[in-house]
Enzyme design. Sequence first.
Site, PDB file in Angstrom:
ATOM      1  N   ASP A  58       0.858  -1.187   0.000  1.00  0.00           N
ATOM      2  CA  ASP A  58       0.000   0.000   0.000  1.00  0.00           C
ATOM      3  C   ASP A  58       0.890   1.231   0.000  1.00  0.00           C
ATOM      4  OD1 ASP A  58      -1.779   2.133   0.734  1.00  0.00           O
ATOM      5  OD2 ASP A  58      -3.198   0.565   1.324  1.00  0.00           O
ATOM      6  N   ALA A  81       0.713   3.054  -9.440  1.00  0.00           N
ATOM      7  CA  ALA A  81      -0.387   3.075  -8.469  1.00  0.00           C
ATOM      8  C   ALA A  81      -0.789   4.512  -8.156  1.00  0.00           C
ATOM      9  CB  ALA A  81       0.024   2.360  -7.190  1.00  0.00           C
ATOM     10  N   SER A  84      -6.617   7.437  -9.370  1.00  0.00           N
ATOM     11  CA  SER A  84      -6.416   8.051 -10.685  1.00  0.00           C
ATOM     12  C   SER A  84      -7.660   8.711 -11.275  1.00  0.00           C
ATOM     13  CB  SER A  84      -5.898   6.989 -11.662  1.00  0.00           C
ATOM     14  OG  SER A  84      -6.954   6.115 -12.030  1.00  0.00           O
ATOM     15  N   THR A 125       0.895  13.132 -15.634  1.00  0.00           N
ATOM     16  CA  THR A 125      -0.354  13.160 -16.406  1.00  0.00           C
ATOM     17  C   THR A 125      -0.582  14.475 -17.142  1.00  0.00           C
ATOM     18  OG1 THR A 125      -2.758  13.271 -16.096  1.00  0.00           O
ATOM     19  CG2 THR A 125      -1.449  13.751 -14.182  1.00  0.00           C
ATOM     20  N   GLU A 127      -3.213  15.937 -17.118  1.00  0.00           N
ATOM     21  CA  GLU A 127      -4.057  16.764 -16.244  1.00  0.00           C
ATOM     22  C   GLU A 127      -3.240  17.906 -15.616  1.00  0.00           C
ATOM     23  OE1 GLU A 127      -7.497  16.660 -15.366  1.00  0.00           O
ATOM     24  OE2 GLU A 127      -7.647  15.336 -17.094  1.00  0.00           O
ATOM     25  N   TYR A 149      -6.703  15.771  -7.899  1.00  0.00           N
ATOM     26  CA  TYR A 149      -5.885  14.737  -8.547  1.00  0.00           C
ATOM     27  C   TYR A 149      -4.671  15.368  -9.225  1.00  0.00           C
ATOM     28  CZ  TYR A 149      -4.388  11.546 -12.267  1.00  0.00           C
ATOM     29  OH  TYR A 149      -3.629  10.770 -13.118  1.00  0.00           O
ATOM     30  N   LYS A 153      -0.601  15.099  -8.351  1.00  0.00           N
ATOM     31  CA  LYS A 153       0.374  14.616  -9.339  1.00  0.00           C
ATOM     32  C   LYS A 153       1.449  15.680  -9.639  1.00  0.00           C
ATOM     33  CE  LYS A 153      -0.963  10.402 -10.720  1.00  0.00           C
ATOM     34  NZ  LYS A 153      -0.124   9.245 -11.045  1.00  0.00           N
ATOM     35  N   HIS A 179      -5.154   7.554 -21.965  1.00  0.00           N
ATOM     36  CA  HIS A 179      -5.034   6.325 -22.753  1.00  0.00           C
ATOM     37  C   HIS A 179      -5.980   5.291 -22.164  1.00  0.00           C
ATOM     38  CE1 HIS A 179      -1.827   6.591 -19.747  1.00  0.00           C
ATOM     39  NE2 HIS A 179      -2.037   5.300 -19.539  1.00  0.00           N
TER      40      HIS A 179
HETATM   41  P1  NDP Z   1      -5.909   2.700 -12.557  1.00  0.00           P
HETATM   42  O1  NDP Z   1      -6.791   3.572 -11.753  1.00  0.00           O
HETATM   43  O2  NDP Z   1      -6.517   1.738 -13.497  1.00  0.00           O
HETATM   44  O3  NDP Z   1      -4.986   1.839 -11.556  1.00  0.00           O
HETATM   45  C1  NDP Z   1      -4.488   2.402 -10.369  1.00  0.00           C
HETATM   46  C2  NDP Z   1      -3.815   1.331  -9.545  1.00  0.00           C
HETATM   47  O4  NDP Z   1      -3.346   1.940  -8.328  1.00  0.00           O
HETATM   48  C3  NDP Z   1      -4.739   0.177  -9.113  1.00  0.00           C
HETATM   49  O5  NDP Z   1      -4.004  -1.027  -9.160  1.00  0.00           O
HETATM   50  C4  NDP Z   1      -5.069   0.548  -7.670  1.00  0.00           C
HETATM   51  O6  NDP Z   1      -5.391  -0.550  -6.848  1.00  0.00           O
HETATM   52  C5  NDP Z   1      -3.728   1.134  -7.236  1.00  0.00           C
HETATM   53  N1  NDP Z   1      -3.824   1.927  -5.995  1.00  0.00           N
HETATM   54  C6  NDP Z   1      -4.680   2.921  -5.708  1.00  0.00           C
HETATM   55  N2  NDP Z   1      -4.451   3.393  -4.477  1.00  0.00           N
HETATM   56  C7  NDP Z   1      -3.418   2.670  -3.973  1.00  0.00           C
HETATM   57  C8  NDP Z   1      -2.711   2.671  -2.742  1.00  0.00           C
HETATM   58  N3  NDP Z   1      -3.025   3.513  -1.739  1.00  0.00           N
HETATM   59  N4  NDP Z   1      -1.707   1.788  -2.562  1.00  0.00           N
HETATM   60  C9  NDP Z   1      -1.378   0.912  -3.534  1.00  0.00           C
HETATM   61  N5  NDP Z   1      -2.004   0.846  -4.730  1.00  0.00           N
HETATM   62  C10 NDP Z   1      -3.015   1.726  -4.935  1.00  0.00           C
HETATM   63  O7  NDP Z   1      -4.865   3.643 -13.320  1.00  0.00           O
HETATM   64  P2  NDP Z   1      -4.198   3.419 -14.765  1.00  0.00           P
HETATM   65  O8  NDP Z   1      -3.617   2.067 -14.826  1.00  0.00           O
HETATM   66  O9  NDP Z   1      -5.149   3.884 -15.812  1.00  0.00           O
HETATM   67  O10 NDP Z   1      -3.043   4.507 -14.731  1.00  0.00           O
HETATM   68  C11 NDP Z   1      -1.760   4.193 -14.227  1.00  0.00           C
HETATM   69  C12 NDP Z   1      -1.115   5.476 -13.709  1.00  0.00           C
HETATM   70  O11 NDP Z   1      -1.007   6.406 -14.765  1.00  0.00           O
HETATM   71  C13 NDP Z   1      -1.899   6.168 -12.599  1.00  0.00           C
HETATM   72  O12 NDP Z   1      -0.952   6.694 -11.700  1.00  0.00           O
HETATM   73  C14 NDP Z   1      -2.628   7.288 -13.304  1.00  0.00           C
HETATM   74  O13 NDP Z   1      -2.874   8.379 -12.436  1.00  0.00           O
HETATM   75  C15 NDP Z   1      -1.613   7.643 -14.384  1.00  0.00           C
HETATM   76  N6  NDP Z   1      -2.168   8.190 -15.607  1.00  0.00           N
HETATM   77  C16 NDP Z   1      -3.143   7.502 -16.274  1.00  0.00           C
HETATM   78  C17 NDP Z   1      -3.654   7.993 -17.448  1.00  0.00           C
HETATM   79  C18 NDP Z   1      -4.701   7.252 -18.205  1.00  0.00           C
HETATM   80  O14 NDP Z   1      -5.272   7.837 -19.119  1.00  0.00           O
HETATM   81  N7  NDP Z   1      -4.954   5.987 -17.891  1.00  0.00           N
HETATM   82  C19 NDP Z   1      -3.159   9.279 -18.024  1.00  0.00           C
HETATM   83  C20 NDP Z   1      -2.066   9.859 -17.277  1.00  0.00           C
HETATM   84  C21 NDP Z   1      -1.608   9.334 -16.122  1.00  0.00           C
HETATM   85  P3  NDP Z   1      -6.917  -1.036  -6.623  1.00  0.00           P
HETATM   86  O15 NDP Z   1      -7.222  -1.922  -7.793  1.00  0.00           O
HETATM   87  O16 NDP Z   1      -6.823  -1.756  -5.330  1.00  0.00           O
HETATM   88  O17 NDP Z   1      -7.762   0.192  -6.584  1.00  0.00           O
HETATM   89  P1  GDP Z   2      -9.981  12.423 -17.126  1.00  0.00           P
HETATM   90  O1  GDP Z   2      -9.557  13.162 -18.356  1.00  0.00           O
HETATM   91  O2  GDP Z   2      -8.847  11.755 -16.428  1.00  0.00           O
HETATM   92  O3  GDP Z   2     -10.809  13.238 -16.196  1.00  0.00           O
HETATM   93  O4  GDP Z   2     -10.843  11.169 -17.670  1.00  0.00           O
HETATM   94  P2  GDP Z   2     -12.433  10.898 -17.672  1.00  0.00           P
HETATM   95  O5  GDP Z   2     -12.658   9.827 -18.669  1.00  0.00           O
HETATM   96  O6  GDP Z   2     -12.928  10.645 -16.294  1.00  0.00           O
HETATM   97  O7  GDP Z   2     -13.073  12.253 -18.155  1.00  0.00           O
HETATM   98  C1  GDP Z   2     -12.732  12.848 -19.391  1.00  0.00           C
HETATM   99  C2  GDP Z   2     -13.602  14.069 -19.585  1.00  0.00           C
HETATM  100  O8  GDP Z   2     -14.941  13.634 -19.823  1.00  0.00           O
HETATM  101  C3  GDP Z   2     -13.676  15.000 -18.366  1.00  0.00           C
HETATM  102  O9  GDP Z   2     -13.565  16.323 -18.818  1.00  0.00           O
HETATM  103  C4  GDP Z   2     -15.081  14.761 -17.807  1.00  0.00           C
HETATM  104  O10 GDP Z   2     -15.652  15.886 -17.158  1.00  0.00           O
HETATM  105  C5  GDP Z   2     -15.834  14.463 -19.090  1.00  0.00           C
HETATM  106  N1  GDP Z   2     -17.084  13.728 -18.899  1.00  0.00           N
HETATM  107  C6  GDP Z   2     -18.281  14.046 -19.444  1.00  0.00           C
HETATM  108  N2  GDP Z   2     -19.204  13.181 -19.063  1.00  0.00           N
HETATM  109  C7  GDP Z   2     -18.610  12.273 -18.258  1.00  0.00           C
HETATM  110  C8  GDP Z   2     -19.065  11.131 -17.574  1.00  0.00           C
HETATM  111  O11 GDP Z   2     -20.232  10.779 -17.607  1.00  0.00           O
HETATM  112  N3  GDP Z   2     -18.144  10.427 -16.846  1.00  0.00           N
HETATM  113  C9  GDP Z   2     -16.812  10.819 -16.808  1.00  0.00           C
HETATM  114  N4  GDP Z   2     -15.939  10.093 -16.115  1.00  0.00           N
HETATM  115  N5  GDP Z   2     -16.370  11.920 -17.443  1.00  0.00           N
HETATM  116  C10 GDP Z   2     -17.244  12.628 -18.165  1.00  0.00           C
END
Ligand code: NDP
Ligand code: GDP
Length: 339
Positions: A58, A81, A84, A125, A127, A149, A153, A179
């Site tokens: 954790d 982790a 996210s 990210t 973001e 968030y 980050k 992605h």
């Molecule tokens: P996910 O949300 O799918 O996965 C996050 C992982 O972190 C899960 O395995 C989750 O575990 C784990 N986690 C959360 N809290 C904790 C904690 N306190 N201790 C240990 N593990 C923890 O994220 P993605 O795979 O999509 O993304 C990977 C990384 O890339 C993240 O850091 C995200 O912020 C960053 N990122 C992602 C983008 C995207 O578009 N996907 C874009 C830019 C950055 P559990 O399953 O138990 O919740």
């Molecule tokens: P983010 O870019 O990491 O916030 O990824 P999300 O997929 O959660 O959201 C992408 C964008 O879609 C953000 O600007 C949200 O406000 C917008 N959005 C619009 N409608 C929705 C919805 O129903 N769910 C989520 N998750 N996002 C939404």
Amino acid sequence: MKKALITGITGQDGPWLAKRLLDKGYEVYGTARRNSVRNFYGLEYVGAVGKVKIIDMDLLDYSNIHDTLISVKPDEVYNLAAQSFVGASFKQPISTTLTNSLGVAYILDIIKTFLPKTKIYQASTSELFGKVVESPQNERTPFYPRSPYAISKLYSHWMMINYRESYDIFATCGILFNHESELRGKEFVTRKITQFVAKNSLGDKEVLKIGNLNIKRDWGYAKDYVEGMYLMMQSDKPDTFVLSTGVSTTIRQFTELAFSVIGKKLRWEGEDATEKGYDSETGILLVEVDPEFFRPAEVDMLCGDSKKAHEILNWHPKTTVEELSRKMVEHDIQLLNSV
Ligand code: NDP
Ligand code: GDP
């Protein structure tokens, strides 16, 4: 044999990266936090169950991270982790900050003190760019985070740079644009749409309730992006790289793409909070805006410029947003058919 430790192995990116590193001959460790019900669907999906050594860890527990890193002694740590989900970070700003900020500080300090040769990748990210000050965004674009968030980050991003500059640690940051994939979390907008479309194709009559349709994102395919993470860690020196496709798409367009996979075309009426999407053939209501999904502060548009990654890493995304939406819808239909 190189050893890699991936934090967040139960998330979206962890399994894709694990598969990539296994294929490269790495010994791969994946961390998962304790849960009442363990779910390794992602590892199963990529065919890596049993091949990745799972460790309970954790990010909120210093001694747990310390013991893990000291026992594995990884050559490369990929810190994926995080809490996210931007939407949840408005409701849980403190736990988001603790996990996303402190967790990185713990890892960095353990590496600095005990494992100075270990390389670390941090999942930064797009973001961070938030309310963008220029477009497209690259490594030199100033940050303007718009959510707890993004701010959490921002801290970890700068800690990485600070440890890189202060202690000569191989600390590399990937500023990744959105992605997605078949393993995307279900609350993210793309997956919410593709799951809805899959259900609709099987006769479900629900209406998709969604937030702001005008928002634009630069969506790529997670499998392409983990290749970029790996390449960054093989580079001569630690650095910061943007990974993106350079193509920005509205949520309205993504919804249209997803429906086109099941042969439906949308007709839009109204605008902003009153906008609705109808099946152009039958006139049936399919999509409606619901302000419940608006965020307190929004990131209106993101579009990345990955020239640096193209030139230095020879990294290029391979999957278009059309292909991505098709993969996700087809996978969600398959999942529904298998239950
Ligand atoms: P996910 O949300 O799918 O996965 C996050 C992982 O972190 C899960 O395995 C989750 O575990 C784990 N986690 C959360 N809290 C904790 C904690 N306190 N201790 C240990 N593990 C923890 O994220 P993605 O795979 O999509 O993304 C990977 C990384 O890339 C993240 O850091 C995200 O912020 C960053 N990122 C992602 C983008 C995207 O578009 N996907 C874009 C830019 C950055 P559990 O399953 O138990 O919740
Ligand atoms: P983010 O870019 O990491 O916030 O990824 P999300 O997929 O959660 O959201 C992408 C964008 O879609 C953000 O600007 C949200 O406000 C917008 N959005 C619009 N409608 C929705 C919805 O129903 N769910 C989520 N998750 N996002 C939404």
